[in-house]
Design an enzyme around this catalytic site. Structure first.
Site, PDB file in Angstrom:
ATOM      1  N   GLY A 165      29.057  52.539  68.823  1.00  0.00           N
ATOM      2  CA  GLY A 165      27.615  52.593  68.668  1.00  0.00           C
ATOM      3  C   GLY A 165      27.047  53.919  68.222  1.00  0.00           C
ATOM      4  N   GLY A 220      27.577  55.317  65.247  1.00  0.00           N
ATOM      5  CA  GLY A 220      27.297  55.317  63.814  1.00  0.00           C
ATOM      6  C   GLY A 220      28.466  55.706  62.934  1.00  0.00           C
ATOM      7  CE  LYS A 221      33.844  54.193  65.593  1.00  0.00           C
ATOM      8  NZ  LYS A 221      32.973  53.849  66.728  1.00  0.00           N
ATOM      9  CB  THR A 222      30.469  51.543  60.273  1.00  0.00           C
ATOM     10  OG1 THR A 222      31.576  51.108  61.078  1.00  0.00           O
ATOM     11  CG2 THR A 222      30.447  50.751  58.976  1.00  0.00           C
ATOM     12  CB  SER A 223      25.947  54.366  59.532  1.00  0.00           C
ATOM     13  OG  SER A 223      25.569  53.138  60.103  1.00  0.00           O
ATOM     14  CG  ASP A 283      35.867  48.208  64.518  1.00  0.00           C
ATOM     15  OD1 ASP A 283      36.307  47.336  65.279  1.00  0.00           O
ATOM     16  OD2 ASP A 283      34.830  48.846  64.754  1.00  0.00           O
ATOM     17  CB  THR A 301      25.880  46.657  63.276  1.00  0.00           C
ATOM     18  OG1 THR A 301      25.806  46.899  61.865  1.00  0.00           O
ATOM     19  CG2 THR A 301      27.332  46.683  63.703  1.00  0.00           C
TER      20      THR A 301
END
Length: 595
Positions: free
Chosen positions: A17, A19-22, A44, A513
């Site tokens: 939560g 914000g790794k992907t962002s 992931d 998400t």
């Protein structure tokens, strides 16, 4: 501007939560816009690269429309595990008896196989430079865990020990297929630990829990030899209207102050890392246009804000607790994507039920285990003492693994010589042993719901699903290694599937998400025969009288997702408004329960 990242390989890791992907996507878009050929890879199991980039992905590189030079792919761990099992077992299907093949399949059925198979897939991208020679940068969304790296250092991984193992152990089975991959794995480990090749980016938010988790991750990976690290602080908020302005917003000032206080108390080793701060955005970091402005945000403009009335079917958390209380006992489980507030809400529910006079046991299966810190508080009047009627525990993986391993060794040692015992001890140091040990402890804790309320703060989504889906396999494993199956283990699945005993609360934030990941979790639970009792939409900005433009716009952004939960996914729903204080300590947790 994107920070100056010179290494070819970039790993983004951190607490769920944050914000790794962002940030991984924003970095990839920025590098591609600078003329680089970039491959973005998600490892992931709950990947949402597709949603963030707006393109359907597979396990092969796919060009991202509108971003010349950017390619992306998802490594599907379950598909990788299936292929991995077949590669290991296939050659023996016509050579061994069916019972022997079935035994091999069982050995390769656990979470350990999924983790190793996923690593096996991305080593092809990491260690085989020929396979990725056309890319200037490879960006991984989620790095290998310390567990994975430790597995690859186990000497017995390369011996074929499990092929002839008759001791009843289980955990090196997944590694038996790795022997032929040794040179590729060696190259991958070298790339990971070479600071000229790889940068590990720890993503955190300006909160105490997220920073503590980032610090633990940093230390664990340092011990594995991954030393080139830097810190990305995501969601750093600065109030746009000064305190002396006519439209002073106390909530915005409180949010900014909370962030400053968390950063001021950051663990020293983490504070010493090179740091990049990314502002809290008023818009969603999704789609190429918005991703291009993650590191150079577009300022939010003040606009009139109409407060929308609450929907008549939405409950407060207090009303939801009223319904939970009527059963008088049982298990309450908070589940959802990492970082959505499961721990806070589990603690708030437990404290409120205890305050109402019920016997309550609050526990966690989350390795990060923030329950104690959440209850401890900071300056609350009741923070130093115990909450009447409430007991708190943590299912400690290290302690449970130690006890379980000792029981296995005690049972097996009369039939083994010193060398075989040494191999058995090495085998029991792998993560599969930990999962089995934690599972048995989880079953014991659930059993306590027969005598009162048990509130379980569960691990992030992927871990929870592995735990629940593997229950029957673990039943067999516990029986095989310890002979006698405890009643708590035998009765676990019926208890979890009984809606009058176990009530699952799906926790989400009002964002794309977390909502969609919780929806996937609900579908997975349905396949396991478990129906969620309610959804909780946490930390909503909607309907609050903000004057800060960023907070106003975030409240507007939430509405479609709250509506989607209410109309499409939830049979009952509660909303919990964002609070200006750090949600710790019994007094503040009760405030959340009554917000």
């Amino acid at each position: 501007m994107t920070p100056n990242l010179t290494t070819r390989i970039l790993f983004f890791t951190g607490k769920g939560g944050v914000g790794k992907t962002s940030l991984a996507c924003a970095t990839a878009v920025s590098l591609a816009s600078a003329g680089k050929q970039v491959l973005l890879v998600s490892t992931d199991p709950a990947s949402n690269l597709d949603e963030v980039l707006g393109v359907h992905l597979s396990n092969a590189p796919t060009a991202v429309p509108g971003a010349e030079g950017l390619f992306a792919l998802n490594i599907d761990p379950e598909a990788a595990a299936r292929a991995y099992r077949e590669r290991v077992i296939g050659p023996y299907r016509d050579l061994l008896p069916a019972a022997a093949v079935a035994s091999m399949e069982e050995q390769l059925s656990g979470a350990c196989t999924v983790e190793i198979a996923a690593f096996d897939e991305f080593t092809k991208l990491l260690g085989d430079t020929q396979a990725t020679s056309g890319y200037a940068h490879i960006i991984f969304d989620t790095a290998p865990t310390g567990h994975t790296l430790r597995l690859l250092h186990l000497p017995a991984a390369w011996t074929g020990f499990m092929a002839n193992n008759t001791t009843g152990t289980s955990c090196l089975g997944p590694l038996s297929g790795l022997e032929t991959q040794k040179s590729l794995y060696d190259a991958s480990l070298h790339a990971l630990t070479d600071p000229a090749t790889t940068t590990l980016i720890l993503v955190s938010r300006p909160s105490r829990a997220a920073l503590a988790e980032a610090s633990r991750t940093s230390l664990e990976l340092l011990q594995m030899g991954v030393r080139n690290q830097r810190l990305y602080l995501n969601g750093v908020f600065t109030a746009q209207l000064p305190a002396d302005h006519g439209t002073y917003d106390p909530a915005a000032q409180a949010l900014e102050a909370r962030g400053r206080e968390a950063l001021a108390s950051m663990p020293p080793a983490l504070a010493a890392l090179p740091r990049t701060e990314v502002a809290l955005l008023s818009y969603a970091p999704m789609g190429l246009a918005n991703l291009a402005h993650v590191f150079s945000p577009i300022p939010a403009l003040p606009e009139a804000f109409a407060v929308e009335p609450a929907h008549p079917s939405d409950q407060s958390l207090a009303a939801l607790i009223d319904n939970l209380e009527r059963q008088g006992n049982g298990v309450i489980m908070t589940m959802g994507k990492g970082g959505v507030g499961k721990t806070t809400l589990a603690a708030a529910i437990a404290v409120e039920l205890a305050h109402r006079g019920h016997k309550v046991h609050l526990s966690t299966t989350d390795p990060a285990a923030h329950v104690a810190a959440t209850l401890a508080g900071d300056g609350d009047s009741n923070s130093a003492g115990l909450v009447p009627n409430l007991t708190v525990s943590r299912i400690d993986p290290a302690a449970e693994t130690r006890d379980y391993s000792q029981a296995v060794i005690t049972k097996a040692s009369p039939q083994l010589d010193a060398a075989a015992i040494a191999l058995l001890e090495e085998d029991l140091r792998s993560p599969c042993t930990e999962e089995i040990a934690v599972f048995t402890a989880f079953a014991r804790t659930v059993e306590e719901g027969e005598r009162g309320f048990v509130v379980l703060d569960t691990a992030p989504t992927g871990h929870t699903i592995l735990l629940l889906d593997a229950a029957e396999a673990y039943h067999r494993e516990v029986t095989r290694t310890l002979s006698d199956q405890p009643d708590s283990v035998r009765n676990l699945l019926p208890r979890l599937r009984n809606p009058n005993f176990t009530r699952v609360l799906l926790v989400t934030l009002p964002e794309a998400t977390p909502v969609h990941e919780a929806a996937h979790l609900q579908a997975d639970l349905a396949r396991a025969g478990i129906t969620p009792y309610a959804w909780i939409v946490n930390q909503t900005f909607t309907g609050q009288p903000f004057t800060d433009p960023t907070l106003i716009n975030r409240g507007r952004r939430e509405q479609p997702f709250i509506t989607e939960v209410r109309d499409k996914f939830a049979t009952r729903m509660a909303t919990v408004p964002w609070q200006p204080f750090e949600p710790t300590g019994p007094d503040r947790l009760r405030q959340i329960a009554h917000a």
